[in-house]
Design an enzyme around this catalytic site. Sequence first.
Site, PDB file in Angstrom:
ATOM      1  CG  ASP A  81      -0.142   7.921   3.350  1.00 21.21           C
ATOM      2  OD1 ASP A  81      -1.193   7.816   2.695  1.00 21.21           O
ATOM      3  OD2 ASP A  81       0.883   7.265   3.090  1.00 21.21           O
ATOM      4  CB  SER A  82      -3.201   4.582   4.539  1.00 29.35           C
ATOM      5  OG  SER A  82      -2.223   4.294   3.554  1.00 29.35           O
ATOM      6  CB  CYS A 118       0.182   5.068  -4.173  1.00 32.56           C
ATOM      7  SG  CYS A 118       0.246   4.469  -2.465  1.00 32.56           S
ATOM      8  CB  THR A 119       2.385   9.199  -0.749  1.00 33.28           C
ATOM      9  OG1 THR A 119       1.410   8.601   0.114  1.00 33.28           O
ATOM     10  CG2 THR A 119       1.857  10.496  -1.317  1.00 33.28           C
ATOM     11  CG  HIS A 120       2.775   3.461   0.602  1.00 36.44           C
ATOM     12  ND1 HIS A 120       1.687   4.244   0.911  1.00 36.44           N
ATOM     13  CD2 HIS A 120       3.034   2.723   1.710  1.00 36.44           C
ATOM     14  CE1 HIS A 120       1.298   3.985   2.159  1.00 36.44           C
ATOM     15  NE2 HIS A 120       2.105   3.062   2.662  1.00 36.44           N
ATOM     16  CD  GLU A 141       2.741   0.861   5.387  1.00 41.31           C
ATOM     17  OE1 GLU A 141       3.111   0.675   6.565  1.00 41.31           O
ATOM     18  OE2 GLU A 141       2.474   1.988   4.932  1.00 41.31           O
ATOM     19  N   GLY A 149      -6.575   1.593   0.328  1.00 41.40           N
ATOM     20  CA  GLY A 149      -6.959   1.301  -1.052  1.00 41.40           C
ATOM     21  C   GLY A 149      -7.991   0.209  -1.223  1.00 41.40           C
ATOM     22  CB  CYS A 189      -3.467   9.217   1.615  1.00 40.31           C
ATOM     23  SG  CYS A 189      -4.318   7.674   1.228  1.00 40.31           S
ATOM     24  CG  ASN A 190      -2.035   9.493  -4.721  1.00 36.97           C
ATOM     25  OD1 ASN A 190      -2.078  10.204  -5.708  1.00 36.97           O
ATOM     26  ND2 ASN A 190      -0.914   9.350  -4.019  1.00 36.97           N
ATOM     27  CB  THR A 191      -6.780   5.920  -1.301  1.00 39.48           C
ATOM     28  OG1 THR A 191      -5.984   5.023  -2.076  1.00 39.48           O
ATOM     29  CG2 THR A 191      -8.160   5.317  -1.113  1.00 39.48           C
TER      30      THR A 191
END
Length: 261
Positions: free
Chosen positions: A6-7, A180-182, A148, A39, A69-71
């Site tokens: 993921d990012s 979004c996984t966040h 984050e 994103g 990561c969805n993006t």
Amino acid sequence: MIGVFDSGIGGLTVVKALLEQVPGHDITYLGDTARTPYGSKSADTIIRYSINNTGFLLRKGARLIVIACNTASSYAFEAVREQYHLPVFEVIEPGARQAVERSRRLRIGVIGTRATIASGGYERAIKALRPEAKVVTAACPLLVPLVEEGWIRKAETAMIVRKYMHPLKTMQIDTLILGCTHYPVLRKVIQRKIGARVVLVDSANAIAQRVGHYFNTHPSDGPQNDRPGRLKIFVTDTADQFQRSARLILGRSVHIELADL
């Protein structure tokens, strides 16, 4: 071994779901903290980062890749699958399918990064399953930086979430995809601001179930012993906040290593 990237911190929500769904599997996670957020990046950059991340996980022994990561799922899934000939899973389609199954009136909202929303990935996936569905999308670019930074319970975060949720409430959605996984880290505040009657769909759980089904139908790809799976976590930039957030998401302390990309 399952490789997950993921990012940043958000993909650990997918790791948590995988630990529950496929507990005997080793998992290596890469959080690209040096280049987060994805994103706001171009499609070409997202694809390049995703291929780079996958290569790292393969060098660590991964035999199956989860793009948490969805993006990156929106833009890089096909490129990663073509570059590396191994099973690759993305979060868009499983999340869309779960939303369609759980929606009462097929009025589905999607929140995500600017890039995820601009890609139209969720709309296409939902419409492919149920063409008559009404899909309402909203970009929420400030939520990833808030997660984050660990601003989970700040009053400012609640205010921003309320502002993002207001247009979706006016459209009377009955289901909301956390695209979004966040975002599952902010699940409680999102639920409060969107309303208790709106069903939240967490793509982390959806993709973990998909991976679990894969191993059920491909048992030879699974672990050949009964020991508990091991978890390794790598980041591309060191940050004390990542350690604190990882403990919050996973419910335990973890050892974090710097990735040699």
